[in-house]
Design a protein around this motif. Structure first.
Motif, PDB file in Angstrom:
ATOM      1  N   ARG A  48       0.915 -33.152 -18.294  1.00 30.57           N
ATOM      2  CA  ARG A  48       0.003 -32.023 -18.491  1.00 30.57           C
ATOM      3  C   ARG A  48       0.601 -30.994 -19.446  1.00 30.57           C
ATOM      4  N   SER A  50      -0.284 -27.053 -20.960  1.00 30.28           N
ATOM      5  CA  SER A  50      -1.094 -25.873 -20.694  1.00 30.28           C
ATOM      6  C   SER A  50      -1.454 -25.137 -21.992  1.00 30.28           C
ATOM      7  N   SER A  73      -4.790 -31.592 -20.240  1.00 31.12           N
ATOM      8  CA  SER A  73      -4.609 -30.148 -20.351  1.00 31.12           C
ATOM      9  C   SER A  73      -4.719 -29.475 -18.988  1.00 31.12           C
ATOM     10  N   LEU A  89       1.319 -23.252 -13.263  1.00 31.43           N
ATOM     11  CA  LEU A  89       2.221 -24.075 -14.081  1.00 31.43           C
ATOM     12  C   LEU A  89       3.079 -24.977 -13.191  1.00 31.43           C
ATOM     13  N   SER A  92       0.775 -27.728 -11.509  1.00 31.14           N
ATOM     14  CA  SER A  92       0.336 -28.803 -12.404  1.00 31.14           C
ATOM     15  C   SER A  92       1.500 -29.505 -13.092  1.00 31.14           C
ATOM     16  N   VAL A  94       3.385 -28.720 -15.715  1.00 33.77           N
ATOM     17  CA  VAL A  94       3.240 -28.810 -17.172  1.00 33.77           C
ATOM     18  C   VAL A  94       4.594 -28.995 -17.847  1.00 33.77           C
ATOM     19  N   MET A  97       3.468 -25.787 -23.312  1.00 30.81           N
ATOM     20  CA  MET A  97       2.383 -24.811 -23.244  1.00 30.81           C
ATOM     21  C   MET A  97       2.155 -24.187 -24.614  1.00 30.81           C
TER      22      MET A  97
END
Length: 547
Positions: A48, A50, A73, A89, A92, A94, A97
């Motif tokens: 993922r 961001s 995303s 954050l 997920s 990530v 970003m």
């Protein structure tokens, strides 16, 4: 559209009110280079990424690059608190970003998860970024071939407002996104000649689906709002054909129009004269940048019926819609099939039914796959393909849906009967002096309405406004059952905002927080023997605290 007319304009971005245009070919080239850059950062397929930025052309280009690169995303809002951003954050997971212009970045940057690579978008001041957009474009060749994603691949995680707790991550697949654009596109008959203006947060589900994803499916162009101060000028430049809005902004449009024509009486006179009526309507639509708009949407909260009626006199029918992050295909009114005061009929390929307890259930393939890392909540929310919305409603004989409240917001006073706050709050929402409303009463002898004043309300003479609100409360009480009647209206001394925890980053009220803050005050007011629903009091928080 990108293949049919690669040099046609896709995105239009104002920078200091100088408009830059990006063709489909240019957007594709940049997205492919960004996809290649992300792959070079050793991200794994499905990781993922961001995005934290105001809406802009490069927000969408980054999103397309994320898709092309084989990633997903997980954007966050520029209005979120640093704690909520950090939670999203972390939740997920990530790996990178993109950061553009964002009011909360200076605070967010102080508490980032370790190892997250920061990529600065053009025209943004991000001094700590590991990578710069323009440099990445120069360093990487466009990703070759025709990037393809499986239908069940994850396309995005959209975070909810968090009005009842921490934001939930709502996961969509590519197949779900395909059904979103099919349902919305067919419902509103969207096509490549449509023009959108993007100003509501792209991190929000509807803006992402109805504008971002939709433009890729239909080949429509998007113009962006540079900032709040340039909104009027940007509307005049873009002149959207499909316009999505919230009730409060429609009220602002109304205030602007009335100011420009000299008030309601002056407008009434202009519309009564056959010679001036149509010219007046045309001039007003042009002044708002809506002279080409064929669909005018209103949603996120019930739109007061008087506001519908007012815009109808200008030949600007507002089409109220309903849905939620978990299912981006709900109900809508259409210019050719509408009933003001309702949330409309089901969209194309969408089923709606009312459960025995009054809860609204929606079934559509344009629904989420799951809540991220929350299987129990997923099972509770999606049962046999039906999304349990948590909202209560009714379907009338013509198939139009009308919201009546939230399942979990209904409360009992000490009289032992239930009260649904939303229909009562809606009676006050048409008043331009009021910005936010929250009815409380759980465990109290009578209900109490908490209000935040609008700019107009703050400017009004206090005694006159208090008398007006008292009269409105008395009038409303006559329509309510005794147990639901309002004994007092308390005007807050400060705005409800994300910083004081009384609303979410999307400005939805946090009922539990508001009740916690004002409960003792409400109890003290109700303890006064002189308080009565026959003569409800209007009180100001500042005065109560002095007592």
């Amino acid at each position: 559209m990108g293949r049919k007319k690669p040099d046609a304009t896709y995105l239009r971005q104002p920078v200091n009110q100088v408009w830059r245009e990006y063709s489909w070919r240019q957007v594709g080239d940049q997205a492919r280079r960004i996809a290649a850059a992300l792959q070079a950062m050793q991200l794994s397929p499905g990781d993922r990424v961001s995005i934290l930025s105001r809406n802009c052309a490069h927000w969408l280009i980054a999103d397309i690059g994320i898709m092309m690169g084989g990633f997903s995303s997980a954007p966050v809002f520029t209005t979120m608190s640093p704690d909520d951003v950090r939670y999203c954050l972390d939740h997920s997971g990530v790996r990178a970003m993109f950061v553009g212009q964002a009011d909360n970045w200076k605070l967010v940057r102080k508490d980032l998860p370790p190892g997250v690579k920061i990529i600065s978008l053009p025209d943004a001041d991000v001094p700590d970024a590991h990578h710069n957009w323009d440099s990445l474009l120069k360093e990487h060749e466009p990703l070759a071939g025709n990037p393809d994603r499986a239908p069940d691949d994850e396309i995005t995680t959209i975070f909810t407002s968090g009005s009842t707790g921490k934001p939930k991550g709502v996961v969509y697949s590519f197949d779900g996104a395909r059904h979103i654009v099919r349902n919305i596109g067919q419902t509103f008959r969207l096509h490549e000649d449509d023009k959108f203006i993007s100003y509501l947060p792209l991190a929000h589900g509807f803006e992402r689906g109805a504008v971002g994803f939709m433009s890729l499916a239909t080949g429509s162009s998007i113009g962006f709002n540079e900032n709040q101060d340039t909104f009027g000028a940007d509307m005049l430049e873009v002149r959207p054909t499909f316009f999505q809005c919230v009730p409060r902004l429609w009220s602002k449009f109304q205030e602007s129009v009335l100011k420009s024509v000299g008030g309601q009486e002056s407008l009434n006179s202009l519309l009564l004269e056959a010679k001036s009526a149509e010219a007046t309507r045309k001039r007003i639509r042009q002044s708002l940048g809506l002279d080409r708009a064929r669909v005018l949407l209103t949603g996120s909260a019930p739109t007061p019926l008087p506001l519908h009626v007012w815009f109808e006199t200008l030949a600007m029918p507002l089409c109220e819609i309903y849905g939620q992050t978990e299912v981006l295909s709900g109900t809508c009114n259409l210019p050719w099939d509408r009933k003001p005061g309702t949330q409309g009929k089901p969209m194309v390929n969408t089923e709606v039914r009312i459960a025995e307890d009054g809860e609204i259930l929606i079934k559509a393939r344009a629904a989420m796959e799951r809540y991220l890392h929350e299987p129990e909540k997923t099972v509770e929310t999606v049962v046999d393909g039906w999304v349990h919305t948590g909202d209560k409603g009714e379907l009338d004989g013509d198939g139009f849906l009308k919201l009546t409240g939230r399942v979990k917001e209904i409360f009992k006073t000490t009289k032992g009967k239930y009260v649904a706050p939303l229909p009562i709050e809606s009676r006050f929402s048409a008043n331009p002096n009021l910005e936010q409303l929250c009815l409380i009463g759980s465990g109290l002898s009578q209900t109490v309405l908490l209000v935040q004043l609008s700019a107009q309300g703050k400017a009004a003479e206090a005694e006159g406004l208090d008398l007006e609100l008292a009269a409105l409360t008395t009038e409303t009480n006559r329509t309510l059952e005794k147990h639901a009647r309002i004994a007092a209206l308390i005007i807050s001394k400060e705005d409800w905002c994300p910083e004081n925890g009384l609303v979410t980053h999307t400005l939805k009220i946090k009922r539990a927080a508001l009740e916690g803050r004002y409960r003792a005050m409400a109890e003290a007011v109700l303890a006064d023997e002189g308080v009565s629903t026959n003569a409800p009091r209007v009180l100001r928080e500042s005065g109560l605290q002095e007592l």
